[in-house]
Design a protein around this motif. Structure first.
Motif, PDB file in Angstrom:
ATOM      1  N   MET B   1     -33.313  38.376 -51.906  1.00 47.88           N
ATOM      2  CA  MET B   1     -32.536  39.451 -52.505  1.00 47.88           C
ATOM      3  C   MET B   1     -31.796  38.948 -53.730  1.00 47.88           C
ATOM      4  SD  MET B   1     -31.674  42.660 -52.122  1.00 47.88           S
ATOM      5  CE  MET B   1     -30.338  43.651 -52.733  1.00 47.88           C
ATOM      6  N   GLU B   2     -31.156  37.813 -53.589  1.00 41.12           N
ATOM      7  CA  GLU B   2     -30.525  37.235 -54.775  1.00 41.12           C
ATOM      8  C   GLU B   2     -31.609  36.908 -55.788  1.00 41.12           C
ATOM      9  OE1 GLU B   2     -29.023  35.985 -51.898  1.00 41.12           O
ATOM     10  OE2 GLU B   2     -27.022  36.809 -52.200  1.00 41.12           O
ATOM     11  N   VAL B   5     -36.204  40.552 -59.572  1.00 37.06           N
ATOM     12  CA  VAL B   5     -37.208  40.285 -60.594  1.00 37.06           C
ATOM     13  C   VAL B   5     -37.050  41.213 -61.776  1.00 37.06           C
ATOM     14  CG1 VAL B   5     -39.282  39.093 -59.895  1.00 37.06           C
ATOM     15  CG2 VAL B   5     -38.625  41.200 -58.739  1.00 37.06           C
ATOM     16  N   GLY B   6     -37.166  40.637 -62.944  1.00 36.14           N
ATOM     17  CA  GLY B   6     -37.367  41.341 -64.199  1.00 36.14           C
ATOM     18  C   GLY B   6     -36.533  42.580 -64.423  1.00 36.14           C
ATOM     19  N   PHE B   7     -37.264  43.644 -64.703  1.00 29.59           N
ATOM     20  CA  PHE B   7     -36.670  44.911 -65.094  1.00 29.59           C
ATOM     21  C   PHE B   7     -35.771  45.460 -63.985  1.00 29.59           C
ATOM     22  CE2 PHE B   7     -37.636  49.498 -66.345  1.00 29.59           C
ATOM     23  CZ  PHE B   7     -36.614  49.499 -67.257  1.00 29.59           C
ATOM     24  N   ASP B   8     -36.231  45.262 -62.741  1.00 27.85           N
ATOM     25  CA  ASP B   8     -35.459  45.717 -61.594  1.00 27.85           C
ATOM     26  C   ASP B   8     -34.061  45.112 -61.597  1.00 27.85           C
ATOM     27  OD1 ASP B   8     -34.821  46.862 -59.184  1.00 27.85           O
ATOM     28  OD2 ASP B   8     -35.598  45.182 -58.041  1.00 27.85           O
ATOM     29  N   LEU B  11     -31.640  46.929 -63.895  1.00 26.05           N
ATOM     30  CA  LEU B  11     -31.315  48.258 -63.374  1.00 26.05           C
ATOM     31  C   LEU B  11     -30.384  48.153 -62.174  1.00 26.05           C
ATOM     32  CD1 LEU B  11     -34.786  49.899 -63.621  1.00 26.05           C
ATOM     33  CD2 LEU B  11     -32.787  50.337 -65.003  1.00 26.05           C
ATOM     34  N   ARG B  12     -30.590  47.101 -61.394  1.00 27.31           N
ATOM     35  CA  ARG B  12     -29.780  46.908 -60.217  1.00 27.31           C
ATOM     36  C   ARG B  12     -28.335  46.616 -60.591  1.00 27.31           C
ATOM     37  NH1 ARG B  12     -31.382  44.126 -55.036  1.00 27.31           N
ATOM     38  NH2 ARG B  12     -33.534  44.783 -55.199  1.00 27.31           N
ATOM     39  N   SER B  15     -26.848  49.714 -61.739  1.00 29.29           N
ATOM     40  CA  SER B  15     -26.615  50.608 -60.618  1.00 29.29           C
ATOM     41  C   SER B  15     -25.332  50.232 -59.870  1.00 29.29           C
ATOM     42  CB  SER B  15     -27.831  50.564 -59.695  1.00 29.29           C
ATOM     43  OG  SER B  15     -27.484  50.898 -58.398  1.00 29.29           O
ATOM     44  N   TYR B  16     -25.081  48.928 -59.713  1.00 30.96           N
ATOM     45  CA  TYR B  16     -23.824  48.509 -59.072  1.00 30.96           C
ATOM     46  C   TYR B  16     -22.631  48.915 -59.912  1.00 30.96           C
ATOM     47  CZ  TYR B  16     -26.155  45.519 -55.667  1.00 30.96           C
ATOM     48  OH  TYR B  16     -26.913  45.059 -54.643  1.00 30.96           O
ATOM     49  N   LEU B  56     -19.409  42.426 -57.078  1.00 32.85           N
ATOM     50  CA  LEU B  56     -20.704  42.384 -56.406  1.00 32.85           C
ATOM     51  C   LEU B  56     -21.770  41.779 -57.315  1.00 32.85           C
ATOM     52  CD1 LEU B  56     -21.647  43.169 -53.706  1.00 32.85           C
ATOM     53  CD2 LEU B  56     -22.099  45.450 -54.514  1.00 32.85           C
ATOM     54  N   GLN B  59     -21.144  38.141 -57.453  1.00 38.65           N
ATOM     55  CA  GLN B  59     -21.468  37.531 -56.184  1.00 38.65           C
ATOM     56  C   GLN B  59     -22.982  37.391 -55.992  1.00 38.65           C
ATOM     57  OE1 GLN B  59     -18.872  36.547 -54.442  1.00 38.65           O
ATOM     58  NE2 GLN B  59     -20.219  35.493 -53.025  1.00 38.65           N
ATOM     59  N   ARG B  60     -23.701  38.444 -56.355  1.00 31.78           N
ATOM     60  CA  ARG B  60     -25.143  38.421 -56.104  1.00 31.78           C
ATOM     61  C   ARG B  60     -25.922  37.653 -57.165  1.00 31.78           C
ATOM     62  NH1 ARG B  60     -27.540  40.810 -51.795  1.00 31.78           N
ATOM     63  NH2 ARG B  60     -26.865  42.875 -51.133  1.00 31.78           N
TER      64      ARG B  60
END
Lengths: 272, 64
Positions: B1-2, B5-8, B11-12, B15-16, B56, B59-60
């Motif tokens: 999870m940490e 990848v890439g584009f995601d 966006l993540r 999103s946070y 977050l 942290q991530r």
């Protein structure tokens, strides 16, 4: 519209006295039932396009897969190139060694979205299916089920939820604030943005096309000479816009598939 | 999870950063409707949500 209107494709256009369809706007995207009187409102252009696209995609891939030979002929070569584009460029890139299991879904997803987006430029339909938000939500729901299902299958329900909602190294009490945020971000915002990105790109793109084509033809019919010039320029500009739409349709199909693959990858990832 | 990848990944992070203020701002707004203290808790919620979102992300993804 005058006689000129007959030769210019006018989606959502229609006569001036038709208050429901003139001027074109967001309502131009309302589904048009084939048999408005028969009470079968669900049988509309969008559904038909989606069904045609499904049949087309299945048929084309079956055709590519027929009579496979060790030394590929031209047909098989084209098919393999297309397949490899998704398999290597999207699947293996994002998923690493796990890619093999997900390639069929990714290929189907990519070709289905691509065909539906190309319907926006195809002269018989002239509407991208995913400019209707419900269809985009449906696809995002499929991807949502896939990446959550895969994660649960790999880590178990508890392990998966822990992976998705509890980052390591956070002091205990802070979890009360973090966990709702993670749930919202991972399980709600991600699939919705996935759907909205596809929908909004096609909706906005098609709206621009409508404005250029219908607005241009309207100006062209005006008596004023300057209006005619502006209308002609607008109609000419519609062609580059169509080219842009082709590009955006392919790009969005690619992005949707890449993101699905990356979501699956993030569900499969081990917690380090 | 940490990692991600890439584009995601971008966006993540986005999103946070967005869901934080939206979620806690909304909860604060609800509290305001209930306690008639508008806009105290909404402001508090937005600030807390921003802090949580940034925390977050760090942290991530903020660690090597």
């Amino acid at each position: 519209m005058g006689p000129l209107g007959l030769i210019i494709p006018m989606e959502g256009g229609g006569a001036e006295d038709d208050a429901h369809h003139w001027p074109p706007g967001v309502h131009s995207f309302d589904p048009k039932p084939f048999f408005p009187d028969a009470g079968m409102d669900w049988l509309n252009t969008y559904l038909l396009q989606a069904v045609i696209a499904t049949v087309l995609v299945i048929g084309v891939w079956l055709w590519f897969a027929k009579d496979q030979r060790v030394v590929p002929g031209f047909k098989q070569w084209i098919g393999e190139q297309l397949y490899n584009l998704v398999r290597n460029g999207i699947g293996r890139e994002a998923l690493g060694p796990d890619y093999r299991r997900f390639t069929p879904y990714l290929v189907a997803l990519f070709s289905f979205i691509l065909v539906n987006n190309l319907f926006g430029q195809f002269f018989l339909s002239m509407f991208p299916t995913f400019s209707r938000v419900g269809y985009a939500y449906g696809l995002a729901l499929l991807s949502w089920l896939l990446y959550n299902g895969v994660g649960i299958a790999k880590h178990g329900l508890g392990g998966y939820l822990k992976l998705m909602t509890m980052p390591k190294g956070v002091p205990g009490p802070l979890y009360a604030i973090i966990i709702p945020l993670e749930i919202l971000s991972n399980f709600i915002v991600r699939p919705i943005t996935l759907a909205l990105r596809l929908f909004a790109n096609l909706f906005a793109g098609h709206l621009v096309v409508i404005v250029f084509v219908v607005g241009g033809s309207m100006l062209l019919e005006n008596a004023d000479f300057l209006y005619k010039i502006a209308g002609g320029a607008s109609l000419l500009m519609a062609f580059p816009i169509f080219g842009l739409e082709l590009f955006i349709g392919a790009l969005q199909a690619y992005i949707f598939t890449v993101l699905t693959a990356q979501y699956v990858a993030s569900s499969l990832a081990e917690d380090h | 999870m940490e990692g991600g990848v890439g584009f995601d990944l971008c966006l993540r992070v986005l999103s946070y950063l967005l869901s934080g203020p939206v979620l806690y701002g909304f909860l604060g707004w609800l509290a305001d409707q209930w306690l008639h203290t508008s806009p105290l808790w909404m402001v508090v919620g937005i600030v807390v949500g921003m802090a949580a979102g940034i925390y977050l992300v760090v942290q991530r993804y903020g660690r090597p």
